[in-house]
Design an enzyme around this catalytic site. Structure first.
Site, PDB file in Angstrom:
ATOM      1  N   ILE A  69       0.815  -1.220   0.000  1.00  0.00           N
ATOM      2  CA  ILE A  69       0.000   0.000   0.000  1.00  0.00           C
ATOM      3  C   ILE A  69       0.844   1.263   0.000  1.00  0.00           C
ATOM      4  CG2 ILE A  69      -2.012  -1.054   1.080  1.00  0.00           C
ATOM      5  CD1 ILE A  69      -1.056   0.014   3.753  1.00  0.00           C
ATOM      6  N   GLY A  70       2.159   1.099   0.038  1.00  0.00           N
ATOM      7  CA  GLY A  70       3.020   2.270   0.022  1.00  0.00           C
ATOM      8  C   GLY A  70       4.478   1.883  -0.042  1.00  0.00           C
ATOM      9  N   GLY A 103       8.486   3.921   0.514  1.00  0.00           N
ATOM     10  CA  GLY A 103       9.233   5.137   0.772  1.00  0.00           C
ATOM     11  C   GLY A 103      10.708   4.916   0.562  1.00  0.00           C
ATOM     12  N   SER A 104      11.498   5.882   1.004  1.00  0.00           N
ATOM     13  CA  SER A 104      12.940   5.799   0.807  1.00  0.00           C
ATOM     14  C   SER A 104      13.564   4.679   1.623  1.00  0.00           C
ATOM     15  CB  SER A 104      13.593   7.140   1.181  1.00  0.00           C
ATOM     16  OG  SER A 104      13.320   7.466   2.540  1.00  0.00           O
ATOM     17  N   GLY A 161      11.733   1.718   2.754  1.00  0.00           N
ATOM     18  CA  GLY A 161      11.162   0.388   2.590  1.00  0.00           C
ATOM     19  C   GLY A 161       9.709   0.423   2.162  1.00  0.00           C
ATOM     20  N   LYS A 162       9.107  -0.780   2.051  1.00  0.00           N
ATOM     21  CA  LYS A 162       7.726  -0.922   1.614  1.00  0.00           C
ATOM     22  C   LYS A 162       6.773  -0.997   2.805  1.00  0.00           C
ATOM     23  CE  LYS A 162       8.773  -3.322  -2.729  1.00  0.00           C
ATOM     24  NZ  LYS A 162       8.545  -4.555  -3.534  1.00  0.00           N
ATOM     25  N   LYS A 196       5.286  -1.773   7.991  1.00  0.00           N
ATOM     26  CA  LYS A 196       6.405  -1.118   7.318  1.00  0.00           C
ATOM     27  C   LYS A 196       7.644  -1.981   7.486  1.00  0.00           C
ATOM     28  CE  LYS A 196       8.546   3.487   6.953  1.00  0.00           C
ATOM     29  NZ  LYS A 196       8.499   4.870   7.483  1.00  0.00           N
ATOM     30  N   ASP A 243       9.280  17.313   9.411  1.00  0.00           N
ATOM     31  CA  ASP A 243       9.065  16.801   8.055  1.00  0.00           C
ATOM     32  C   ASP A 243       7.578  16.809   7.711  1.00  0.00           C
ATOM     33  OD1 ASP A 243       9.899  15.877   5.583  1.00  0.00           O
ATOM     34  OD2 ASP A 243       9.883  13.765   6.179  1.00  0.00           O
TER      35      ASP A 243
END
Length: 423
Positions: free
Chosen positions: A59-60, A62-63, A65-66, A82, A175
């Site tokens: 479902i996503g 990022g820098s 991991g999945k 995550k 962030d």
């Protein structure tokens, strides 16, 4: 014009570091966690059932991991897993992962995504989050072009509530951007995520790490100036509000040097359909001078945010730093809660004897250190009677408005009394 999503997703600079005041909290990288999600170790494929959980889909990503959707086959509960592969000799990533897991476990706020569990193995770190099914605020805006001001006002006030909660606990997010805001299924509630770049701040010890996403970064970061902390979150939230109502970022350019120049100039242009009250709030939050930039408390008093009571829905949850000295002395005193110390140790902090020593010294010297903040958050998170609801209550009417004003939140004494849990 829609935001430049490629740049918004990828622009990031500099590294993460621990500020000087936190260097005495040692990172224990060898800590092993034996928790329920250990069943996930070594698995990743969709449809794979391990223990009481089954992996559904990605479902996503990022820098680091999945993120996988997982479902508990006994309860039907959904969660987001995550998975962060271990990178040798990458201390900054290790610290970032540990901090995200720890703060996610300790923070309790309806507009902050909760961490359910965490396990670290030699090959990978697994963090289990509450599942927020509505997706990113970024995608929600892109699908609609922009948001109407009533909805943007509601989202803005929820984010202000979350940030004030963080700042009252001496935590700065650093962030905040539309990718780091998720929506619930009904698209009514927002959840702040990604605390990997968060840190503790103090007016007496300025932060010097320059991190985040360029489109949402305050100009003082671009000038490499030391900063306290909350003021950079205010700037980022101002950019988020601008993107919500305008459908584009306030400062944009294909040239990075030119983009830096535009951010530092602070020159804003608003579409004609944006209300004057909204423009005034954004301009106050995007003041290039951090000393003149409005605070979150000041922002909450602007006419645009006080236009109706729709967004004033909930008192700020219990802060970890009690405002009443007598209550603080009751909560923070030896002997210290062993379960809280174990939780801090399991998430990479010092040994339990070292934690006890540092807390005792802070108690004797009557100091509020970053470790004291963590400890009090831990006490709060482990006290069932004081837990904060994660779902929004019914919308408050105008005559109840004073109960949910950002500056009228109950202090610890009132909260304990209201919940019939005497100290």
């Amino acid at each position: 014009m829609k935001p430049n999503t490629t740049n918004l997703r990828n622009e990031c600079w500099d590294t993460f570091s621990i500020p000087k005041r936190s260097q005495n909290i040692k990172i224990n990288q060898s800590t092993k966690h034996q928790r329920s999600i250990s069943d996930f170790v070594g698995t990743a494929g969709p449809g794979r059932q391990v223990g009481n959980w089954i992996i559904k889909k990605t479902i996503g990503a990022g820098s680091m991991g999945k993120v996988k959707l997982v479902v508990n086959i006994l309860t039907g509960e959904k969660a987001a897993l995550k998975m962060i592969p271990f990178t040798p000799n990458n201390t900054s990533q290790t610290v970032r992962v540990q901090r995200e897991a720890l703060l996610g476990r300790l923070l309790r706020h309806p507009n902050i995504c909760r961490v359910i569990d965490c396990i670290r193995t030699p090959a990978c770190t697994y963090i289990l989050f509450e599942y927020v099914p509505g997706g990113q605020l970024l995608e929600y805006i892109l699908a609609r072009g922009k948001l109407d001001e009533d909805l943007a006002r509601s989202f803005a006030m929820q984010l202000i509530n979350a940030l004030v909660y963080l700042h009252k606990n001496f935590i700065v997010h650093r962030d905040l951007k539309i990718e780091n805001v998720l929506l619930t299924q009904d698209s009514r509630q927002v959840k702040l995520i990604d605390f990997g770049l968060s840190n503790f701040y103090s007016k007496d010890d300025l932060l010097r790490t320059y991190c985040g996403s360029l489109y949402f970064a305050a100009p003082e970061l671009l000038d490499a100036k030391p900063y306290i902390g909350p003021e950079v979150d205010v700037w980022s939230l101002g950019v988020v509000i601008y993107v919500m109502v305008c459908g584009r970022v306030p400062f944009d350019d294909v040239s990075v040097p030119m983009l830096h120049s535009k951010i530092k100039s602070g020159k804003l242009e608003f579409p004609s359909y944006i209300s004057e009250d909204c423009c005034s709030l954004i301009a106050a939050m995007l003041n290039v001078n951090p000393r003149k930039r409005c605070s979150l408390e000041q922002a909450a008093k602007f006419p645009w945010l006080k236009k109706n009571s729709f967004c004033l829905y909930l008192p700020i949850p219990l802060t970890s730093i009690p405002s009443t000295p007598s209550i603080r002395s009751h909560v923070f005193k030896p002997p210290f809660n062993l379960k809280v110390l174990q939780l801090l140790h399991e998430h990479g902090l010092a040994s339990i004897p070292e934690l006890k020593h540092e807390l005792y010294m802070a108690y004797i010297e009557r100091k509020t250190t970053s470790l004291v903040c963590l400890y009090l958050l831990g006490v709060e998170s482990l006290a069932p009677a004081l837990r904060i609801p994660t779902a929004l209550p019914p919308v408050y009417s105008r005559h109840q408005r004073h109960h949910s004003e950002i500056l009228g939140a109950m202090d610890l004494t009132e909260k304990i009394t209201a919940m019939q849990c005497p100290p």
